[in-house]
Motif scaffolding. Structure first.
Motif, PDB file in Angstrom:
ATOM      1  N   ALA A 124       9.690  37.292  40.136  1.00  0.00           N
ATOM      2  CA  ALA A 124       8.437  36.610  39.837  1.00  0.00           C
ATOM      3  C   ALA A 124       7.303  37.616  39.686  1.00  0.00           C
ATOM      4  O   ALA A 124       6.447  37.481  38.799  1.00  0.00           O
ATOM      5  CB  ALA A 124       8.125  35.601  40.938  1.00  0.00           C
ATOM      6  N   ALA A 125       7.313  38.642  40.542  1.00  0.00           N
ATOM      7  CA  ALA A 125       6.269  39.659  40.441  1.00  0.00           C
ATOM      8  C   ALA A 125       6.346  40.381  39.106  1.00  0.00           C
ATOM      9  O   ALA A 125       5.338  40.586  38.413  1.00  0.00           O
ATOM     10  CB  ALA A 125       6.404  40.644  41.596  1.00  0.00           C
ATOM     11  N   HIS A 126       7.579  40.773  38.695  1.00  0.00           N
ATOM     12  CA  HIS A 126       7.731  41.455  37.406  1.00  0.00           C
ATOM     13  C   HIS A 126       7.373  40.527  36.259  1.00  0.00           C
ATOM     14  O   HIS A 126       6.744  40.949  35.279  1.00  0.00           O
ATOM     15  CB  HIS A 126       9.167  41.948  37.231  1.00  0.00           C
ATOM     16  N   MET A 145       8.551  32.343  35.703  1.00  0.00           N
ATOM     17  CA  MET A 145       9.862  31.881  36.163  1.00  0.00           C
ATOM     18  C   MET A 145      10.105  30.485  35.620  1.00  0.00           C
ATOM     19  O   MET A 145       9.211  29.659  35.568  1.00  0.00           O
ATOM     20  CB  MET A 145       9.929  31.847  37.694  1.00  0.00           C
ATOM     21  N   GLN A 146      11.352  30.236  35.227  1.00  0.00           N
ATOM     22  CA  GLN A 146      11.741  28.916  34.727  1.00  0.00           C
ATOM     23  C   GLN A 146      12.688  28.275  35.733  1.00  0.00           C
ATOM     24  O   GLN A 146      13.172  28.946  36.642  1.00  0.00           O
ATOM     25  CB  GLN A 146      12.448  29.090  33.374  1.00  0.00           C
ATOM     26  N   PRO A 147      12.961  26.983  35.580  1.00  0.00           N
ATOM     27  CA  PRO A 147      13.951  26.366  36.464  1.00  0.00           C
ATOM     28  C   PRO A 147      15.287  27.108  36.397  1.00  0.00           C
ATOM     29  O   PRO A 147      15.709  27.545  35.320  1.00  0.00           O
ATOM     30  CB  PRO A 147      14.083  24.947  35.912  1.00  0.00           C
ATOM     31  N   LYS A 148      15.931  27.248  37.548  1.00  0.00           N
ATOM     32  CA  LYS A 148      17.213  27.949  37.596  1.00  0.00           C
ATOM     33  C   LYS A 148      18.281  27.171  36.842  1.00  0.00           C
ATOM     34  O   LYS A 148      18.183  25.959  36.661  1.00  0.00           O
ATOM     35  CB  LYS A 148      17.656  28.116  39.055  1.00  0.00           C
ATOM     36  N   THR A 149      19.329  27.873  36.407  1.00  0.00           N
ATOM     37  CA  THR A 149      20.439  27.167  35.765  1.00  0.00           C
ATOM     38  C   THR A 149      21.197  26.377  36.819  1.00  0.00           C
ATOM     39  O   THR A 149      20.998  26.549  38.020  1.00  0.00           O
ATOM     40  CB  THR A 149      21.399  28.162  35.092  1.00  0.00           C
ATOM     41  N   VAL A 209      13.991  33.704  33.470  1.00  0.00           N
ATOM     42  CA  VAL A 209      12.638  34.200  33.263  1.00  0.00           C
ATOM     43  C   VAL A 209      12.330  34.103  31.775  1.00  0.00           C
ATOM     44  O   VAL A 209      13.177  34.426  30.936  1.00  0.00           O
ATOM     45  CB  VAL A 209      12.506  35.668  33.729  1.00  0.00           C
ATOM     46  N   ARG A 210      11.125  33.638  31.468  1.00  0.00           N
ATOM     47  CA  ARG A 210      10.706  33.617  30.067  1.00  0.00           C
ATOM     48  C   ARG A 210       9.547  34.584  29.903  1.00  0.00           C
ATOM     49  O   ARG A 210       8.570  34.530  30.657  1.00  0.00           O
ATOM     50  CB  ARG A 210      10.282  32.212  29.658  1.00  0.00           C
ATOM     51  N   ALA A 267      13.399  45.182  35.502  1.00  0.00           N
ATOM     52  CA  ALA A 267      14.441  44.545  36.319  1.00  0.00           C
ATOM     53  C   ALA A 267      15.608  45.496  36.535  1.00  0.00           C
ATOM     54  O   ALA A 267      16.318  45.404  37.533  1.00  0.00           O
ATOM     55  CB  ALA A 267      14.923  43.268  35.639  1.00  0.00           C
ATOM     56  N   ARG A 268      15.808  46.415  35.597  1.00  0.00           N
ATOM     57  CA  ARG A 268      16.883  47.390  35.755  1.00  0.00           C
ATOM     58  C   ARG A 268      16.502  48.455  36.774  1.00  0.00           C
ATOM     59  O   ARG A 268      17.324  48.841  37.618  1.00  0.00           O
ATOM     60  CB  ARG A 268      17.173  48.052  34.412  1.00  0.00           C
ATOM     61  N   ASP A 269      15.254  48.920  36.728  1.00  0.00           N
ATOM     62  CA  ASP A 269      14.869  50.080  37.525  1.00  0.00           C
ATOM     63  C   ASP A 269      14.345  49.726  38.908  1.00  0.00           C
ATOM     64  O   ASP A 269      14.237  50.610  39.763  1.00  0.00           O
ATOM     65  CB  ASP A 269      13.811  50.885  36.759  1.00  0.00           C
ATOM     66  N   ASP A 270      13.995  48.462  39.129  1.00  0.00           N
ATOM     67  CA  ASP A 270      13.522  48.061  40.453  1.00  0.00           C
ATOM     68  C   ASP A 270      14.642  48.257  41.475  1.00  0.00           C
ATOM     69  O   ASP A 270      15.761  47.768  41.297  1.00  0.00           O
ATOM     70  CB  ASP A 270      13.099  46.580  40.405  1.00  0.00           C
ATOM     71  N   ALA A 271      14.360  48.978  42.585  1.00  0.00           N
ATOM     72  CA  ALA A 271      15.385  49.285  43.574  1.00  0.00           C
ATOM     73  C   ALA A 271      15.933  48.027  44.230  1.00  0.00           C
ATOM     74  O   ALA A 271      17.068  48.018  44.711  1.00  0.00           O
ATOM     75  CB  ALA A 271      14.812  50.232  44.630  1.00  0.00           C
TER      76      ALA A 271
END
Lengths: 170, 191
Positions: free
Chosen positions: B16-18, B26-30, B37-38, B51-55
């Motif tokens: 959500a922060a990213h 954020m969108q409703p989960k599947t 995420v949109r 999202a790739r580089d966030d630890a």
């Protein structure tokens, strides 16, 4: 055609076109264009259990230049269409085509953007084969039907095409 | 493993922060619990990289790039959908972005995710969405000279036979079916 002679040997006499047809039909070298699951049945037909060599067609060559009959075994996609046509063009005359299975004959169950609705849209077909996939018996039946057609001159190669549809026969 | 394992809520908080940082939401989960995420299309690669580089996230594997056609709906016609996977938390992520029909271009993910090359080619082949920055954006499934995009909703279900293949080989084209029901009320003569 007649066989003449005795113990010292014999000669076959007859009209030249009949002699040629006789020679051609008993030594059809297949070009196995295996495109999908029909190819498994085709391999089985060539193998020892069904043994296509009983009919003189065991010399499967993957070079179109050495082949007489193209067996289109399976689903022809538009991506493959030009390649199949090119292989056909590379075969020396006289050449024959067996369309093996419903996909090759009509597109089969695939009626969509990807599949050619019958290889006869691009390649002249002499014998169509039923089945999904056809049993090896059906392919042998197609081969025997093609032999009869060559004998009678009813092929695209001889200019008087009368395509046949064959199943298991009987 | 356990000391770095991140809880689902922590993952969602970080996402959500990213998302907020890249003007997304954020969108409703599947149904099977994958966070969605949109983000706007000019931000989508930045978000995927974040999202790739966030630890905490480490969504390092781009599983799939695909698309949706919302033909006839009052919104941008195409959605481009990215699926990512994190080996560390063993979770998946779905990222969506959209582009209009008249300007169906999305930035390419290839500079950051080389695996996107073929995936984007497939989306281009099927939907006609271009990926700006893909170094080799050719058709991958259909013949090179095919003129249509088969997975668009206004493409007829029975297909369109490629005239160029026929012209090359002198084949016989099947007459187009007339009176066939168009799909989803769409016209059957796709441009």
């Amino acid at each position: 055609m007649a066989f003449e002679g005795g113990e010292d040997g014999f000669a076959v006499t007859g009209p030249l076109d009949q002699l040629l047809a006789w020679a051609r039909k008993n030594s059809l070298w297949p070009m196995p264009l295996g495109l999908s699951c029909c190819a498994i049945e085709m391999m089985s037909t060539i193998g020892p259990r069904f043994d296509i060599s009983r009919f003189g067609a065991e010399v499967a060559r993957f070079s179109p230049r050495q082949s007489d009959v193209m067996i289109v075994a399976g689903t022809l996609t538009w991506k493959m269409a030009s390649v199949a046509r090119r292989i056909y063009d590379q075969m020396p005359n006289p050449k024959y085509v067996i369309s093996m299975g419903v996909c090759a004959s009509s597109g089969g169950l695939y009626r969509n953007y990807a599949v050619v609705p019958g290889v006869d849209r691009l390649i002249p077909v002499d014998v169509y084969t039923m089945g999904c996939p056809p049993r090896p018996d059906t392919l042998l039946n197609a081969l025997l039907t093609l032999q009869k057609k060559i004998d009678k001159g009813n092929t695209h190669a001889s200019g008087n095409p009368r395509p046949a549809v064959v199943g298991l026969g009987g | 493993m356990s000391d770095t394992a991140t809880t689902t809520s922590a993952i969602e908080d970080a996402l959500a922060a990213h998302a907020a940082a890249f003007s997304g939401s954020m969108q409703p989960k599947t149904q099977d619990g994958i966070p969605v995420v949109r983000v706007p299309r000019d931000q989508v690669i930045g978000f995927l990289v974040a999202a790739r580089d966030d630890a905490k996230l480490r969504f390092r594997l781009l599983l799939d790039v695909t698309a949706l056609d919302h033909y006839g709906q009052p919104r941008d016609r195409f959605d481009v959908v990215y699926h990512c996977y994190s080996f560390e938390s063993r979770t998946r992520l779905r990222v969506k972005t959209s582009c209009p029909e008249r300007d169906a271009v999305v930035p390419s993910a290839v500079p950051e995710f080389p695996t996107a090359g073929f995936l984007e080619r497939e989306v281009f082949d099927m939907f006609g969405i271009r990926f700006d920055g893909n170094p080799d954006l050719r058709r991958i499934l259909m013949p090179e000279d095919y003129e249509h995009f088969p997975l668009r909703k206004d493409f007829p279900l029975e297909g369109i036979e490629p005239e160029k293949v026929y012209r090359k080989h002198g084949g016989v084209m099947m007459p187009r079916a007339t009176g066939a029901e168009p799909i989803n009320g769409a016209r059957s003569d796709t441009p």
